[in-house]
Design a protein around this motif. Structure first.
Motif, PDB file in Angstrom:
ATOM      1  N   ARG A   1       0.825  -1.213   0.000  1.00 47.10           N
ATOM      2  CA  ARG A   1       0.000   0.000   0.000  1.00 47.10           C
ATOM      3  C   ARG A   1       0.862   1.267   0.000  1.00 47.10           C
ATOM      4  O   ARG A   1       0.575   2.242  -0.699  1.00 47.10           O
ATOM      5  CB  ARG A   1      -0.895  -0.035   1.245  1.00 47.10           C
ATOM      6  CG  ARG A   1      -1.769   1.173   1.448  1.00 47.10           C
ATOM      7  CD  ARG A   1      -2.887   1.203   0.456  1.00 47.10           C
ATOM      8  NE  ARG A   1      -3.748   2.366   0.630  1.00 47.10           N
ATOM      9  CZ  ARG A   1      -4.713   2.691  -0.210  1.00 47.10           C
ATOM     10  NH1 ARG A   1      -4.952   1.956  -1.267  1.00 47.10           N
ATOM     11  NH2 ARG A   1      -5.446   3.755  -0.005  1.00 47.10           N
TER      12      ARG A   1
ATOM     13  N   ASP B   1      -7.980   7.144  -4.979  1.00 45.70           N
ATOM     14  CA  ASP B   1      -8.559   8.312  -5.653  1.00 45.70           C
ATOM     15  C   ASP B   1      -8.297   9.616  -4.904  1.00 45.70           C
ATOM     16  O   ASP B   1      -8.091  10.664  -5.523  1.00 45.70           O
ATOM     17  CB  ASP B   1     -10.071   8.088  -5.887  1.00 45.70           C
ATOM     18  CG  ASP B   1     -10.823   7.642  -4.643  1.00 45.70           C
ATOM     19  OD1 ASP B   1     -10.178   7.136  -3.698  1.00 45.70           O
ATOM     20  OD2 ASP B   1     -12.053   7.806  -4.598  1.00 45.70           O
ATOM     21  N   TRP B   2      -8.265   9.585  -3.576  1.00 49.77           N
ATOM     22  CA  TRP B   2      -8.055  10.829  -2.820  1.00 49.77           C
ATOM     23  C   TRP B   2      -6.605  11.310  -2.961  1.00 49.77           C
ATOM     24  O   TRP B   2      -6.346  12.507  -2.996  1.00 49.77           O
ATOM     25  CB  TRP B   2      -8.418  10.637  -1.336  1.00 49.77           C
ATOM     26  CG  TRP B   2      -9.843  10.193  -1.135  1.00 49.77           C
ATOM     27  CD1 TRP B   2     -10.848  10.206  -2.076  1.00 49.77           C
ATOM     28  CD2 TRP B   2     -10.420   9.653   0.047  1.00 49.77           C
ATOM     29  NE1 TRP B   2     -12.008   9.701  -1.531  1.00 49.77           N
ATOM     30  CE2 TRP B   2     -11.780   9.357  -0.234  1.00 49.77           C
ATOM     31  CE3 TRP B   2      -9.937   9.384   1.327  1.00 49.77           C
ATOM     32  CZ2 TRP B   2     -12.648   8.808   0.722  1.00 49.77           C
ATOM     33  CZ3 TRP B   2     -10.784   8.841   2.281  1.00 49.77           C
ATOM     34  CH2 TRP B   2     -12.132   8.557   1.980  1.00 49.77           C
TER      35      TRP B   2
ATOM     36  N   SER C   1      -8.120  10.319   5.553  1.00 48.09           N
ATOM     37  CA  SER C   1      -7.259   9.198   5.179  1.00 48.09           C
ATOM     38  C   SER C   1      -5.817   9.461   5.610  1.00 48.09           C
ATOM     39  O   SER C   1      -5.266  10.534   5.350  1.00 48.09           O
ATOM     40  CB  SER C   1      -7.325   9.008   3.661  1.00 48.09           C
ATOM     41  OG  SER C   1      -6.133   8.472   3.169  1.00 48.09           O
ATOM     42  N   VAL C   2      -5.221   8.449   6.241  1.00 46.32           N
ATOM     43  CA  VAL C   2      -3.820   8.561   6.669  1.00 46.32           C
ATOM     44  C   VAL C   2      -2.932   8.756   5.440  1.00 46.32           C
ATOM     45  O   VAL C   2      -2.152   9.705   5.343  1.00 46.32           O
ATOM     46  CB  VAL C   2      -3.395   7.291   7.451  1.00 46.32           C
ATOM     47  CG1 VAL C   2      -1.913   7.331   7.801  1.00 46.32           C
ATOM     48  CG2 VAL C   2      -4.247   7.134   8.702  1.00 46.32           C
ATOM     49  N   GLY C   3      -3.060   7.842   4.470  1.00 48.79           N
ATOM     50  CA  GLY C   3      -2.187   7.883   3.305  1.00 48.79           C
ATOM     51  C   GLY C   3      -2.381   9.142   2.474  1.00 48.79           C
ATOM     52  O   GLY C   3      -1.411   9.763   2.024  1.00 48.79           O
TER      53      GLY C   3
ATOM     54  N   ASP D   1      -6.374  -1.315  12.932  1.00 46.95           N
ATOM     55  CA  ASP D   1      -5.332  -2.352  12.922  1.00 46.95           C
ATOM     56  C   ASP D   1      -5.333  -3.169  14.214  1.00 46.95           C
ATOM     57  O   ASP D   1      -4.835  -4.300  14.233  1.00 46.95           O
ATOM     58  CB  ASP D   1      -3.943  -1.711  12.739  1.00 46.95           C
ATOM     59  CG  ASP D   1      -3.764  -1.140  11.344  1.00 46.95           C
ATOM     60  OD1 ASP D   1      -4.560  -1.468  10.453  1.00 46.95           O
ATOM     61  OD2 ASP D   1      -2.813  -0.356  11.153  1.00 46.95           O
TER      62      ASP D   1
ATOM     63  N   VAL E   1     -13.594   1.433   9.426  1.00 39.23           N
ATOM     64  CA  VAL E   1     -12.606   1.912   8.450  1.00 39.23           C
ATOM     65  C   VAL E   1     -12.513   0.979   7.247  1.00 39.23           C
ATOM     66  O   VAL E   1     -12.553   1.428   6.103  1.00 39.23           O
ATOM     67  CB  VAL E   1     -11.223   2.088   9.127  1.00 39.23           C
ATOM     68  CG1 VAL E   1     -10.215   2.663   8.131  1.00 39.23           C
ATOM     69  CG2 VAL E   1     -11.334   2.989  10.357  1.00 39.23           C
TER      70      VAL E   1
ATOM     71  N   ARG F   1      -2.478  -7.948  10.138  1.00 38.29           N
ATOM     72  CA  ARG F   1      -2.977  -7.885  11.531  1.00 38.29           C
ATOM     73  C   ARG F   1      -3.834  -9.098  11.853  1.00 38.29           C
ATOM     74  O   ARG F   1      -3.842  -9.565  12.989  1.00 38.29           O
ATOM     75  CB  ARG F   1      -3.764  -6.593  11.753  1.00 38.29           C
ATOM     76  CG  ARG F   1      -3.010  -5.327  11.404  1.00 38.29           C
ATOM     77  CD  ARG F   1      -1.715  -5.164  12.178  1.00 38.29           C
ATOM     78  NE  ARG F   1      -0.952  -4.019  11.658  1.00 38.29           N
ATOM     79  CZ  ARG F   1       0.281  -3.708  12.022  1.00 38.29           C
ATOM     80  NH1 ARG F   1       0.933  -4.456  12.896  1.00 38.29           N
ATOM     81  NH2 ARG F   1       0.899  -2.651  11.512  1.00 38.29           N
TER      82      ARG F   1
HETATM   83  C1  EPZ Z   1      -2.910   3.316   6.760  1.00 35.55           C
HETATM   84  O1  EPZ Z   1      -3.444   2.822   5.530  1.00 35.55           O
HETATM   85  C2  EPZ Z   1      -2.104   2.175   7.341  1.00 35.55           C
HETATM   86  N1  EPZ Z   1      -1.070   1.805   6.397  1.00 35.55           N
HETATM   87  C3  EPZ Z   1      -3.002   0.992   7.636  1.00 35.55           C
HETATM   88  O2  EPZ Z   1      -2.232   0.008   8.304  1.00 35.55           O
HETATM   89  C4  EPZ Z   1      -4.137   1.433   8.549  1.00 35.55           C
HETATM   90  O3  EPZ Z   1      -5.038   0.351   8.711  1.00 35.55           O
HETATM   91  C5  EPZ Z   1      -4.869   2.625   7.941  1.00 35.55           C
HETATM   92  O4  EPZ Z   1      -3.932   3.693   7.647  1.00 35.55           O
HETATM   93  C6  EPZ Z   1      -5.948   3.203   8.842  1.00 35.55           C
HETATM   94  O5  EPZ Z   1      -5.389   3.612  10.062  1.00 35.55           O
HETATM   95  C7  EPZ Z   1       0.057   2.506   6.303  1.00 35.55           C
HETATM   96  O6  EPZ Z   1       0.277   3.490   7.000  1.00 35.55           O
HETATM   97  C8  EPZ Z   1       1.078   2.039   5.339  1.00 35.55           C
HETATM   98  P1  EPZ Z   1      -6.488   5.228   4.906  1.00 35.55           P
HETATM   99  P2  EPZ Z   1      -4.070   3.814   4.484  1.00 35.55           P
HETATM  100  O7  EPZ Z   1      -6.144   5.936   3.664  1.00 35.55           O
HETATM  101  O8  EPZ Z   1      -3.333   5.088   4.511  1.00 35.55           O
HETATM  102  C9  EPZ Z   1     -10.479   5.109   2.235  1.00 35.55           C
HETATM  103  C10 EPZ Z   1      -1.333  -2.132   8.674  1.00 35.55           C
HETATM  104  O9  EPZ Z   1      -1.817  -3.246   9.000  1.00 35.55           O
HETATM  105  N2  EPZ Z   1      -9.709   5.759   1.157  1.00 35.55           N
HETATM  106  O10 EPZ Z   1      -6.527   6.003   6.173  1.00 35.55           O
HETATM  107  O11 EPZ Z   1      -4.166   3.086   3.214  1.00 35.55           O
HETATM  108  C11 EPZ Z   1     -10.017   3.670   2.425  1.00 35.55           C
HETATM  109  O12 EPZ Z   1     -10.588   2.815   1.494  1.00 35.55           O
HETATM  110  C12 EPZ Z   1      -2.039  -1.268   7.649  1.00 35.55           C
HETATM  111  O13 EPZ Z   1      -0.272  -1.699   9.129  1.00 35.55           O
HETATM  112  C13 EPZ Z   1     -10.333   6.021  -0.054  1.00 35.55           C
HETATM  113  O14 EPZ Z   1     -11.520   5.746  -0.263  1.00 35.55           O
HETATM  114  O15 EPZ Z   1      -5.514   3.988   5.103  1.00 35.55           O
HETATM  115  C14 EPZ Z   1     -10.388   3.371   3.858  1.00 35.55           C
HETATM  116  O16 EPZ Z   1     -11.735   2.977   3.926  1.00 35.55           O
HETATM  117  C15 EPZ Z   1      -3.262  -1.930   7.121  1.00 35.55           C
HETATM  118  N3  EPZ Z   1      -9.594   6.634  -1.046  1.00 35.55           N
HETATM  119  C16 EPZ Z   1     -10.247   4.730   4.532  1.00 35.55           C
HETATM  120  O17 EPZ Z   1     -10.191   5.697   3.467  1.00 35.55           O
HETATM  121  C17 EPZ Z   1      -8.282   6.958  -0.873  1.00 35.55           C
HETATM  122  O18 EPZ Z   1      -7.665   7.492  -1.815  1.00 35.55           O
HETATM  123  C18 EPZ Z   1      -9.020   4.890   5.402  1.00 35.55           C
HETATM  124  O19 EPZ Z   1      -7.867   4.481   4.680  1.00 35.55           O
HETATM  125  C19 EPZ Z   1      -7.674   6.675   0.359  1.00 35.55           C
HETATM  126  C20 EPZ Z   1      -8.419   6.084   1.365  1.00 35.55           C
END
Ligand code: EPZ
Length: 415
Positions: free
Chosen positions: A92, A124-125, A163-165, A306, A328, A372
């Motif tokens: 990811r 997408d975000w 979103s974190v990422g 997680d 989430v 996890r």
């Molecule tokens: C981070 O993932 C972590 N990964 C994940 O840890 C963690 O579960 C997650 O944050 C939530 O805390 C890393 O830091 C590498 P999000 P990320 O973007 O950034 C939606 C682990 O086990 N979304 O916060 O990918 C998404 O689908 C991993 O260590 C969109 O729709 O998570 C989700 O429902 C697993 N479009 C929600 O947001 C986007 O462009 C949160 O995802 C981005 C996200």
């Protein structure tokens, strides 16, 4: 790195364990190092397959990426814009390299990221934020090509969700862009604050990280720095849940209990005792646990998604019900089949795991399907009577360096 983890359950854990730096901080920091004019030194990061994949991406981009004893020397300006499909496609965090390579070279060719199968995980975000900052995005199948021949410019970004990422992408792009970037609805997770602190130590100007509004003054020249990433709050949560499952008493050092407070609170509510200090927590369990009713995950400072399968593993044989809802990710509880094989009475409906509780666990052959969830199977196996074999070790290796050795040092039979 396939294979199985063997656990002989039913042995209580005793001692002290040091929490390593956080995977989910190290990966964005490695992406940020691409923005630095000289390599950065990350101090003591864990040796994980996800970290090695990031190093391969850095090398493919022409950046430095090498271990120096326990530390990582990484970054410096990139010279190539094509990122490798193998590594980008299975992790990811590979999407986090898009913004810095794009900003430095005006173009990046990468791939839709892979990662744990815990629900739909679009980017997408991330892409929309980069488009608002001047990037052109072209996606053909799995391939992503982003270009910004005249560089990125600051923008007012309002993320559709915290979103974190996507927040990390916005920070990385914002530091390299001309002018000011404002990120509204930013994620509050402590790894965001860690990334901002790193960027500021490299000469960047990021304010408001840790709140939902982050302001970045872009265009500053960044340089490498020596930086110790924050401790891994999910690793700490895993240890706490392992003690709750196996019984015993363990001091979890090197991680502020506030970073995983919801996990400690739930375990306490279930009948564990917890002592909290500055940078450590002691968790103990002597008697039976009780179910805690309804638990819901949420963004920080809520119960981390997680940690949800780990908490579930600790409460499988507690008396009374626990109901865990993950808001989430929609497929967080893929490990439920493994829990069932160990004798737990569980059922999954949509995003919700029902733990009916009260049944003792026995060893079983089970398979990890994600990071996890795999760790949760280990946690459950530690508290089960008899031996378990957990296939899919490679999933667990993505996020846990030295977990087996650490559990062995606490008295577990695991190998
Ligand atoms: C981070 O993932 C972590 N990964 C994940 O840890 C963690 O579960 C997650 O944050 C939530 O805390 C890393 O830091 C590498 P999000 P990320 O973007 O950034 C939606 C682990 O086990 N979304 O916060 O990918 C998404 O689908 C991993 O260590 C969109 O729709 O998570 C989700 O429902 C697993 N479009 C929600 O947001 C986007 O462009 C949160 O995802 C981005 C996200």
């Amino acid at each position: 790195m396939g294979g199985r983890i063997k656990v002989q359950g039913g042995r209580p854990l005793y001692g002290r364990a040091q929490v390593p730096p956080a995977k989910n901080s190290v990966l964005p920091l490695l992406a940020a190092s691409v923005l630095c004019g000289s390599p950065a030194a990350l101090l003591g990061p864990p040796r994980l397959s996800d970290v090695e994949d990031c190093l391969a991406i850095l090398r493919a981009a022409g950046c430095q990426a090498r271990w120096q004893g326990p530390n990582l020397l990484a970054g410096g300006p990139p010279s190539r814009c094509r990122l490798p499909q193998a590594q980008a496609g299975r992790m990811r965090a590979s999407i986090l390299f898009a913004a810095p390579v794009l900003a430095r070279l005006g173009r990046v060719e990468t791939w839709l990221p892979g990662g744990c199968r815990i629900g739909s995980r679009p980017v997408d975000w991330h892409l929309s934020a980069l488009e608002q900052m001047g990037a052109r995005v072209c996606q053909v199948g799995q391939r992503l090509v982003l270009s910004a021949p005249s560089g990125l410019h600051g923008a007012c970004l309002s993320l559709p969700g915290p979103s974190v990422g996507a927040t990390e992408t916005a920070l990385l792009a914002g530091c390299a862009a001309r002018g000011r970037t404002v990120v509204e609805n930013a994620a509050l997770e402590p790894e965001i604050l860690d990334l901002a602190q790193f960027l500021n130590r490299c000469g960047g100007c990021v304010e408001g990280a840790g709140t939902s509004r982050i302001v970045i003054e872009g265009g500053r020249r960044l340089h490498g720095t020596a930086y110790r990433p924050m401790p891994d709050r999910i690793f700490a949560s895993t240890l706490a849940c392992a003690v709750a499952s196996a019984r015993g008493r363990v001091t979890i050092a090197g991680c502020s209990p506030g970073l995983y407070a919801p996990v400690l609170d739930v375990l306490e509510q279930a009948g564990c005792w917890v002592l909290r200090g500055a940078g450590w927590a002691s968790v103990g369990r002597a008697g039976p646990l009780r179910g805690v009713g309804l638990l819901e995950t949420g963004v920080y400072p809520g119960l981390a998604t997680d940690a949800a399968p780990l908490v579930a593993a600790a409460l499988l044989s507690a008396r009374g019900q626990t109901v865990l809802v993950d808001h989430v990710f929609e497929a967080r509880f893929g490990c439920a089949g493994g829990f069932e094989a160990m004798g737990a009475a569980v059922s999954v409906r949509g995003r919700t795991l029902h733990i009916h509780g009260g049944r003792p666990l026995h060893g079983a052959d089970v398979t990890a399907g994600d990071l996890r969830g795999g760790a949760a199977l280990v946690v459950a196996a530690l508290g089960a009577r008899g031996s378990s074999r957990i296939a899919g070790r490679e999933y667990i290796a993505r996020g846990y360096g030295g977990l087996e050795e650490m559990l062995r040092s606490l008295g577990a039979r695991i190998g």
